[in-house]
Structures are given as structure tokens and as C-alpha cells.
Design a protein around this motif. Sequence first.
Motif, PDB file in Angstrom:
ATOM      1  N   ALA A 184       0.841  -1.192   0.000  1.00 21.22           N
ATOM      2  CA  ALA A 184       0.000   0.000   0.000  1.00 21.22           C
ATOM      3  C   ALA A 184       0.881   1.248   0.000  1.00 21.22           C
ATOM      4  N   VAL A 185       0.486   2.236  -0.805  1.00 25.82           N
ATOM      5  CA  VAL A 185       1.253   3.463  -0.948  1.00 25.82           C
ATOM      6  C   VAL A 185       0.326   4.636  -0.672  1.00 25.82           C
ATOM      7  N   GLU A 186       0.812   5.614   0.070  1.00 26.31           N
ATOM      8  CA  GLU A 186       0.051   6.831   0.337  1.00 26.31           C
ATOM      9  C   GLU A 186       0.585   7.947  -0.544  1.00 26.31           C
ATOM     10  N   ILE A 187      -0.322   8.583  -1.282  1.00 31.07           N
ATOM     11  CA  ILE A 187       0.064   9.656  -2.191  1.00 31.07           C
ATOM     12  C   ILE A 187      -0.938  10.803  -2.096  1.00 31.07           C
ATOM     13  N   GLU A 188      -0.512  11.990  -2.508  1.00 28.06           N
ATOM     14  CA  GLU A 188      -1.412  13.118  -2.700  1.00 28.06           C
ATOM     15  C   GLU A 188      -1.690  13.200  -4.198  1.00 28.06           C
ATOM     16  N   ALA A 189      -2.956  13.209  -4.576  1.00 26.16           N
ATOM     17  CA  ALA A 189      -3.305  13.219  -5.998  1.00 26.16           C
ATOM     18  C   ALA A 189      -4.515  14.104  -6.247  1.00 26.16           C
ATOM     19  N   THR A 190      -4.598  14.580  -7.465  1.00 30.41           N
ATOM     20  CA  THR A 190      -5.753  15.366  -7.883  1.00 30.41           C
ATOM     21  C   THR A 190      -6.903  14.441  -8.254  1.00 30.41           C
ATOM     22  N   LEU A 191      -6.600  13.371  -8.968  1.00 29.07           N
ATOM     23  CA  LEU A 191      -7.604  12.369  -9.322  1.00 29.07           C
ATOM     24  C   LEU A 191      -6.910  11.076  -9.692  1.00 29.07           C
ATOM     25  N   ILE A 192      -7.662   9.984  -9.554  1.00 28.33           N
ATOM     26  CA  ILE A 192      -7.216   8.675 -10.020  1.00 28.33           C
ATOM     27  C   ILE A 192      -8.354   8.072 -10.832  1.00 28.33           C
TER      28      ILE A 192
END
Length: 313
Positions: free
Chosen positions: A189-197
Motif C-alpha cells: 500500500a502506498v500513500e500519495i497526494e493526488a488530484t484524481l485517479i
Amino acid sequence: MTSEITLFVNPTAGRGRGAHAAQPAASALRDAGFSVRTVLGEDADDALRRAREAVAAGTGALIAVGGDGLMSLALQAVAGTATPLGVVAVGTGNDFARALGLPIRDPAAAGRLAARALKDGGHRDIDLGRVGERWFGSVLASGFDSRVNDRGNRMRFVGGRFKYDLAILAELAAFRPIPYRIRLDGGEAVEIEATLIAVGNGTTYGGGMRICADAEMDDGLFDVTVVGECTRTTLLKVFPRVYRGTHLSHPAVTVHRVSSIELAAAGVTAYADGEPLGALPLTATCVPGAVRVLAGHREGPGRTPGEGTATGI
């Protein structure tokens, strides 16, 4: 194969085009020698129940006449069965038909194509995405784009495309990157900041926005487009490129090719094929060859899981 087939119709699709489209599509099928039975339904649940009954009774094909909402219902009825799906796309977005290269807003041509495919065995077995018991054919959206959908659906005082243009402006004003937790193909599992997926079985959503421009519908893989953390100014520059698919080369964009993905983010609703799917978290799985579509079969090599394009994030 039985000569009796089922026309699955949304009469309100495309501001009434569905009702008008049913007749030329049915005529093309009858001219080819098929007996056509029409299914309408009082609402979405009733329509789906009737479509499933037709499939269980052994109809030769389910021919869906409408937009992406009806195509989504049709997929719930035929996925995992031997019943082929015909597509007469007359809605507003028509992303499912667009990804398959099928006629759009030409019901007579779509009817003739379906009839010819039934007679000649012309079909294409394609993958579908699955979340729990729900199937999807095009794109699962989450993040900025799904929040635009949320806001647009709450707007009652305007309609049509203008409603979503207003929703985009409103969401831009409130824009903040979203903390996601993702897991690709059961990995770490990876934690990221994103605008959209966006999880793409097909290439487009929103009526031709090529968010997953390189996705293939018969390779057993999703194209997962991640638009990473970016400023409002960067988003304004990148977003128009989605219509051409050139956003994939932007350094803020990463594409992963996987057979499954787990998505988690607080306060985010997922949409699949333009329909609300529910709040995250969820797990989406690509199911190879889940439905047979009446269309010419396209030959081509598959791709390697994990293969990506662009860099960033």
C-alpha cells in the motif's frame, strides 16, 4: 442461436433520442430476419430485472439502445453470460461505444452492424471492471472529476453541459489535492497526494475526454491514470489536454497497468460509467473476456502488467 433478440431501450436517453432510435434499430434487425422483443421498464431497477429475465430465458442477444447509463445496466445483465451485447449508442456521452469504435447516434447503422455480427459471428470478447457485484465497461473516476460529478448532480437550476462547466469552476475554487492510499495488484500500500485517479477499462469518460487514452479493452489490464499533486494553475493547463489524450506526457501524470487496484480516500465518491458507485474505499478488478460485444474482433498483442507511461508523482 435463437432468432429472437431483445431490444433494451431507454426512451429518455439523449433528451428523447432513445425512443426515436429504437424504431430504426429494430427495423434493421427485423429486415435481417430477427424477431425483436422490446424491454423498457418502469425505472432502472425494473428495467434491469426485465433484461436479466430475457437473458435467463435464452434471448439471442441483448441490444441496448440508449446512453452510457443504459449500457451500464445492460452490462449488469449480460456480464459473465454467453449472451452477446449489441450497442445502439444514442445518449449524450456514449463513451462505451466510442471506445469500441461503434456507430454513435446512428441507430440504423448500429442495428445493421449488430444484425450482421449475429449472422456472421462477428463479435469481440472484452474485459470489464468489477467492484463487488457491480460491473463497468469504461472508466471508474475518483477525485476532482468525481467531485465535479457530485456537485453537478446537486445543481437543479441549470442543465446540460453548462451545469458541469459551472461545477468545474466551483470545484476549482475549492481545489485541494486528495490524500489517497492505493494498492496495485495486491502489492504494498502506498500513500500519495493526488488530484484524481481514474481506472480505465476503456479510454474515455465525460463524452470523449481521453483520460485513459491508451487503454485497451481486451488486454486483461486496467490503465490507471494518476494526476498527482499539482497547483490550481497546473490543473487548468493539464485538464484541457485530456480531450486529446496528450495529458499523459505531463510530468504530473503517471499511468499504471494493473489487473486490480485498491483505492481509499476520505470523502470521495467513485463513479463508474458515469454512474455513482459509492464512497471509497473500494477494490476494482479487471475480468478478462467478461462480455461478448457484437462488433468486429480486433487482433493484437496483450500488454505486460505494471507497464507504465510518463513519469512523475
